[in-house]
Design an enzyme around this catalytic site. Structure first.
Site, PDB file in Angstrom:
ATOM      1  N   ASN A  42       0.831  -1.207   0.000  1.00 21.18           N
ATOM      2  CA  ASN A  42       0.000   0.000   0.000  1.00 21.18           C
ATOM      3  C   ASN A  42       0.866   1.258   0.000  1.00 21.18           C
ATOM      4  O   ASN A  42       1.919   1.325   0.640  1.00 21.18           O
ATOM      5  CB  ASN A  42      -0.991  -0.002   1.162  1.00 21.18           C
ATOM      6  N   ILE A  43       0.376   2.231  -0.755  1.00 19.03           N
ATOM      7  CA  ILE A  43       1.074   3.504  -0.931  1.00 19.03           C
ATOM      8  C   ILE A  43       0.088   4.620  -0.601  1.00 19.03           C
ATOM      9  O   ILE A  43      -0.871   4.850  -1.349  1.00 19.03           O
ATOM     10  CB  ILE A  43       1.584   3.658  -2.378  1.00 19.03           C
ATOM     11  N   GLU A  44       0.306   5.258   0.529  1.00 24.29           N
ATOM     12  CA  GLU A  44      -0.631   6.281   0.979  1.00 24.29           C
ATOM     13  C   GLU A  44      -0.207   7.659   0.475  1.00 24.29           C
ATOM     14  O   GLU A  44       0.822   7.821  -0.195  1.00 24.29           O
ATOM     15  CB  GLU A  44      -0.737   6.219   2.507  1.00 24.29           C
ATOM     16  N   CYS A  53      -4.156   0.612  -2.345  1.00 26.62           N
ATOM     17  CA  CYS A  53      -4.015  -0.641  -1.607  1.00 26.62           C
ATOM     18  C   CYS A  53      -2.943  -1.538  -2.236  1.00 26.62           C
ATOM     19  O   CYS A  53      -2.644  -1.433  -3.432  1.00 26.62           O
ATOM     20  CB  CYS A  53      -5.324  -1.408  -1.602  1.00 26.62           C
ATOM     21  N   GLU A  55      -3.045  -4.705  -3.025  1.00 28.87           N
ATOM     22  CA  GLU A  55      -3.527  -5.572  -4.108  1.00 28.87           C
ATOM     23  C   GLU A  55      -3.651  -4.795  -5.414  1.00 28.87           C
ATOM     24  O   GLU A  55      -3.332  -5.293  -6.493  1.00 28.87           O
ATOM     25  CB  GLU A  55      -4.883  -6.190  -3.741  1.00 28.87           C
ATOM     26  N   CYS A  87     -10.022  -5.397   0.445  1.00 29.65           N
ATOM     27  CA  CYS A  87     -11.154  -4.464   0.511  1.00 29.65           C
ATOM     28  C   CYS A  87     -12.024  -4.641  -0.733  1.00 29.65           C
ATOM     29  O   CYS A  87     -11.645  -5.309  -1.709  1.00 29.65           O
ATOM     30  CB  CYS A  87     -10.658  -3.025   0.645  1.00 29.65           C
ATOM     31  N   CYS A  90     -10.461  -3.604  -4.071  1.00 32.72           N
ATOM     32  CA  CYS A  90      -9.419  -4.539  -4.522  1.00 32.72           C
ATOM     33  C   CYS A  90     -10.020  -5.840  -5.042  1.00 32.72           C
ATOM     34  O   CYS A  90      -9.471  -6.451  -5.963  1.00 32.72           O
ATOM     35  CB  CYS A  90      -8.433  -4.808  -3.394  1.00 32.72           C
TER      36      CYS A  90
HETATM   37  N1  THU Z   1      -5.241  -1.711   2.645  1.00 31.05           N
HETATM   38  C1  THU Z   1      -4.700  -2.477   1.653  1.00 31.05           C
HETATM   39  O1  THU Z   1      -3.592  -2.200   1.171  1.00 31.05           O
HETATM   40  N2  THU Z   1      -5.408  -3.541   1.216  1.00 31.05           N
HETATM   41  C2  THU Z   1      -6.630  -3.922   1.694  1.00 31.05           C
HETATM   42  O2  THU Z   1      -7.249  -4.819   1.160  1.00 31.05           O
HETATM   43  C3  THU Z   1      -7.166  -3.261   2.882  1.00 31.05           C
HETATM   44  C4  THU Z   1      -6.531  -1.967   3.237  1.00 31.05           C
HETATM   45  C5  THU Z   1      -4.501  -0.531   3.103  1.00 31.05           C
HETATM   46  C6  THU Z   1      -5.121   0.775   2.720  1.00 31.05           C
HETATM   47  C7  THU Z   1      -4.513   1.698   3.749  1.00 31.05           C
HETATM   48  O3  THU Z   1      -3.251   2.137   3.278  1.00 31.05           O
HETATM   49  C8  THU Z   1      -4.303   0.813   4.969  1.00 31.05           C
HETATM   50  O4  THU Z   1      -4.409  -0.521   4.503  1.00 31.05           O
HETATM   51  C9  THU Z   1      -5.316   1.036   6.061  1.00 31.05           C
HETATM   52  O5  THU Z   1      -6.604   0.944   5.594  1.00 31.05           O
END
Ligand code: THU
Length: 134
Positions: A42-44, A53, A55, A87, A90
């Site tokens: 994940n890259i915020e 996310c 995936e 999620c 994804c």
């Molecule tokens: N996140 C994912 O990378 N994949 C998921 O399926 C669920 C959530 C990440 C998004 C965010 O950066 C962090 O988890 C918290 O929600």
């Protein structure tokens, strides 16, 4: 590539997570029928809603390299106490890539104590996909 190796690849990807806002590093590893593996994390973003996310990043990496199907297994790892499940967005993104090759990948939702195994079609029943547009 066995399941433990695929999970290890997802964990290694999570080590590269850029998640300073949630402090919730996630890793994803996609296994294809030819044995290849593509990972993502994940890259915020400071604009919170723009985060990506793990995936979605993994699918984007694969498709940017020309992959259009063959997805047979996915491992997802997170830092929580419970197995992490993809999620909703994804699930849809994974479904697009899986649909292109007509596969129903097994999703390994990895937790510290147990791993849940579930098919993508079970996570996303009655999916809207490429065939829905015909
Ligand atoms: N996140 C994912 O990378 N994949 C998921 O399926 C669920 C959530 C990440 C998004 C965010 O950066 C962090 O988890 C918290 O929600």
């Amino acid at each position: 590539m066995n399941d433990e190796q695929l999970i290890a690849a997802a964990r290694a990807a999570a080590a590269q997570s850029y998640s300073p806002y949630s402090n919730f590093p996630v890793g994803a590893a996609l296994l294809f029928g030819d044995g290849s593996v593509v990972t993502g994390t994940n890259i915020e973003n400071a604009s919170y809603g723009l985060g990506l996310c793990a995936e979605t990043v993994a699918v984007s990496k694969a498709m940017a390299d020309g992959v259009r199907g063959g997805l047979v297994k996915v491992a997802v790892t997170g830092p929580g106490e419970e197995p992490i499940t993809p999620c909703g967005r994804c699930r849809q993104v994974l479904n697009e890539l899986a649909s292109l090759g007509g596969t129903d990948p097994e999703i390994l939702c990895v937790g510290p104590k147990e791993t849940h195994r579930v098919s993508l079609s079970a996570l996303l029943p009655y999916a809207f996909g490429p065939a829905s547009l015909t």
